[in-house]
Design a protein around this motif. Structure first.
Motif, PDB file in Angstrom:
ATOM      1  N   ILE A   1       0.819  -1.216   0.000  1.00 51.01           N
ATOM      2  CA  ILE A   1       0.000   0.000   0.000  1.00 51.01           C
ATOM      3  C   ILE A   1       0.854   1.268   0.000  1.00 51.01           C
ATOM      4  CG2 ILE A   1      -1.680   1.334   1.367  1.00 51.01           C
ATOM      5  CD1 ILE A   1      -2.830  -1.378   2.292  1.00 51.01           C
ATOM      6  N   CYS A   2       1.939   1.254   0.744  1.00 51.70           N
ATOM      7  CA  CYS A   2       2.762   2.464   0.881  1.00 51.70           C
ATOM      8  C   CYS A   2       3.876   2.565  -0.155  1.00 51.70           C
ATOM      9  CB  CYS A   2       3.362   2.536   2.283  1.00 51.70           C
ATOM     10  SG  CYS A   2       2.125   2.576   3.597  1.00 51.70           S
ATOM     11  N   ASN A   3       4.245   1.440  -0.755  1.00 52.19           N
ATOM     12  CA  ASN A   3       5.336   1.452  -1.727  1.00 52.19           C
ATOM     13  C   ASN A   3       5.012   0.505  -2.891  1.00 52.19           C
ATOM     14  OD1 ASN A   3       7.789   2.142  -2.804  1.00 52.19           O
ATOM     15  ND2 ASN A   3       9.028   1.181  -1.212  1.00 52.19           N
ATOM     16  N   PRO A   4       3.862   0.714  -3.541  1.00 48.04           N
ATOM     17  CA  PRO A   4       3.376  -0.252  -4.537  1.00 48.04           C
ATOM     18  C   PRO A   4       4.284  -0.432  -5.748  1.00 48.04           C
ATOM     19  CG  PRO A   4       2.104   1.792  -4.627  1.00 48.04           C
ATOM     20  CD  PRO A   4       2.961   1.875  -3.412  1.00 48.04           C
TER      21      PRO A   4
ATOM     22  N   ALA B   1      -2.210   6.309   7.217  1.00 46.35           N
ATOM     23  CA  ALA B   1      -1.807   7.631   6.728  1.00 46.35           C
ATOM     24  C   ALA B   1      -1.782   7.665   5.205  1.00 46.35           C
ATOM     25  CB  ALA B   1      -0.432   7.994   7.289  1.00 46.35           C
ATOM     26  N   THR B   2      -1.304   6.580   4.596  1.00 47.65           N
ATOM     27  CA  THR B   2      -1.247   6.509   3.127  1.00 47.65           C
ATOM     28  C   THR B   2      -2.634   6.381   2.521  1.00 47.65           C
ATOM     29  OG1 THR B   2       0.940   5.453   3.225  1.00 47.65           O
ATOM     30  CG2 THR B   2      -0.289   5.229   1.170  1.00 47.65           C
ATOM     31  N   VAL B   3      -3.473   5.529   3.103  1.00 47.01           N
ATOM     32  CA  VAL B   3      -4.816   5.297   2.571  1.00 47.01           C
ATOM     33  C   VAL B   3      -5.667   6.568   2.629  1.00 47.01           C
ATOM     34  CG1 VAL B   3      -6.994   4.052   2.958  1.00 47.01           C
ATOM     35  CG2 VAL B   3      -4.820   2.828   3.070  1.00 47.01           C
ATOM     36  N   LEU B   4      -5.533   7.330   3.706  1.00 47.90           N
ATOM     37  CA  LEU B   4      -6.318   8.560   3.846  1.00 47.90           C
ATOM     38  C   LEU B   4      -5.956   9.599   2.785  1.00 47.90           C
ATOM     39  CD1 LEU B   4      -6.374   8.992   7.740  1.00 47.90           C
ATOM     40  CD2 LEU B   4      -8.232   8.222   6.246  1.00 47.90           C
ATOM     41  N   LYS B   5      -4.760   9.473   2.214  1.00 52.69           N
ATOM     42  CA  LYS B   5      -4.344  10.406   1.166  1.00 52.69           C
ATOM     43  C   LYS B   5      -4.837   9.981  -0.216  1.00 52.69           C
ATOM     44  CE  LYS B   5      -0.078  11.717   3.606  1.00 52.69           C
ATOM     45  NZ  LYS B   5       1.406  11.663   3.572  1.00 52.69           N
TER      46      LYS B   5
ATOM     47  N   SER C   1      -9.109   7.913  -4.612  1.00 50.10           N
ATOM     48  CA  SER C   1     -10.114   6.931  -5.031  1.00 50.10           C
ATOM     49  C   SER C   1     -10.783   6.276  -3.828  1.00 50.10           C
ATOM     50  CB  SER C   1      -9.462   5.859  -5.909  1.00 50.10           C
ATOM     51  OG  SER C   1     -10.328   4.783  -6.123  1.00 50.10           O
ATOM     52  N   GLU C   2     -12.112   6.372  -3.777  1.00 50.43           N
ATOM     53  CA  GLU C   2     -12.857   5.725  -2.702  1.00 50.43           C
ATOM     54  C   GLU C   2     -12.782   4.208  -2.820  1.00 50.43           C
ATOM     55  OE1 GLU C   2     -14.310   6.915  -0.019  1.00 50.43           O
ATOM     56  OE2 GLU C   2     -13.579   8.920  -0.546  1.00 50.43           O
ATOM     57  N   GLU C   3     -12.756   3.727  -4.060  1.00 44.86           N
ATOM     58  CA  GLU C   3     -12.650   2.280  -4.287  1.00 44.86           C
ATOM     59  C   GLU C   3     -11.308   1.756  -3.786  1.00 44.86           C
ATOM     60  OE1 GLU C   3     -12.775  -0.974  -7.960  1.00 44.86           O
ATOM     61  OE2 GLU C   3     -13.239   1.146  -8.333  1.00 44.86           O
ATOM     62  N   GLY C   4     -10.256   2.544  -4.025  1.00 40.95           N
ATOM     63  CA  GLY C   4      -8.926   2.161  -3.545  1.00 40.95           C
ATOM     64  C   GLY C   4      -8.857   2.130  -2.037  1.00 40.95           C
TER      65      GLY C   4
END
Length: 317
Positions: free
Chosen positions: A126-129, A223-227, A230-233
């Protein structure tokens, strides 16, 4: 209390649960259903991942190891308990007790570190895809899995040596349904303060270090997801992480409650132990199957293909 017996001919008695016959039968049926659910559910996860090419990724390989560990972890204690319910004999030899103790702590310790690796895998994904494939390559995954087994071996070896080097006194009755630290130290006829301290430090380091690493990974993930725009992401990321977090809480919560307190104060020892040795391994496949869309789709496809191929085979006959 009798004089200490230093030979390996000691035979412990696992007092287990109630001696009332009707309750013994009820306990037997309950634990049999739970154990069969553990084996069937985790076997289904293994079969689903191994037979689905789209699931051949590090995340699901780690899930396979978790399913395998859950089956072995539960098998370290439950079959002996079921046998005791049937035969009424609650005896276990000294060597059998050592083997059960070692297996229980090895599979449990390995699973703790595997959950940490699974959190790291989600962090990288998630943070370094862009670098995920390079970081979590096949060789790296093999090394990580081997590392969990190595640390699990060191943990269980230390626990076993510290516990079984003590002399034990009759009547060798363990107020539990399997051989574990607390009931064994209670029948030792030697000073156990040092053992209790080292046991708490050892388990504390295992649980605390794993939990801190998992917590750190998820702080970065959130922290990464909140940035993400995309809502789906966001939904997909939280969905894959929610299953893992639930499993972590179900395993770590009861373990901390049991092992991070003085050995002499375990009023709920057996009840809480049932949860993390029997119930949690049975719940893990359900948690992943309900929360993970890819697993659910692969399971439906696997079941449909099995049913369809069976119908075709019957028609050809």
């Amino acid at each position: 209390m009798n004089e200490p017996n230093l030979t390996a001919e000691i035979q412990f008695t696992l007092l287990g649960f109630s001696g009332v016959l009707e309750l013994q039968l009820l306990y037997f049926m309950f634990f049999l259903v739970i154990y069969m659910s553990t084996l069937l559910g985790n076997s289904l996860i293994l079969l689903t991942v191994l037979s689905s090419p789209q699931l051949h990724s590090p995340m699901y390989y780690f899930l396979c190891e978790l399913s395998l560990l859950d089956m072995l972890y539960s098998s370290a204690t439950v079959p002996k308990m079921l046998l005791d319910f049937i035969t009424g004999s609650k005896a276990i030899s000294y060597k059998g007790c050592v083997a059960q103790f070692y297996a229980f702590h090895f599979f449990g310790g390995t699973e703790c570190f595997l959950l940490t690796i699974m959190a790291y895998d989600r962090y990288v994904a998630i943070c370094n895809p862009l670098h995920y494939a390079g970081i979590m390559n096949k060789l790296a995954c093999i090394k990580l899995v081997a590392g969990t087994c190595l640390v699990g071996t060191l943990h269980s070896t230390l626990q076993t040596v510290l516990t079984f080097h003590l002399p034990y006194c009759g009547p060798y009755q363990l107020d539990h349904y399997f051989c574990d630290v607390s009931p064994l130290l209670k029948v030792a006829c030697a000073e156990t303060t040092l053992n209790e301290t080292i046991v708490m430090v050892n388990i504390g380091l295992v649980a605390l270090s794993s939990f801190v690493l998992i917590l750190g990974s998820y702080i970065r993930i959130v922290a990464t997801v909140l940035k993400m725009r995309s809502e789906e992401g966001k939904q997909k990321a939280f969905s894959t992480c929610a299953s893992h977090l639930t499993v972590v809480i179900l395993l770590y919560g009861p373990c901390i409650l049991i092992y991070m307190q003085p050995t002499t104060s375990h009023p709920l020892l057996k009840g809480v132990s049932v949860f993390y040795t029997s119930v949690t391994p049975a719940l893990n496949p359900i948690i992943y199957a309900l929360r993970n869309e890819e697993i659910k789709k692969a399971m439906r496809k696997l079941i449909f293909n099995k049913i369809f191929s069976r119908k075709v085979a019957m028609q050809e006959l």
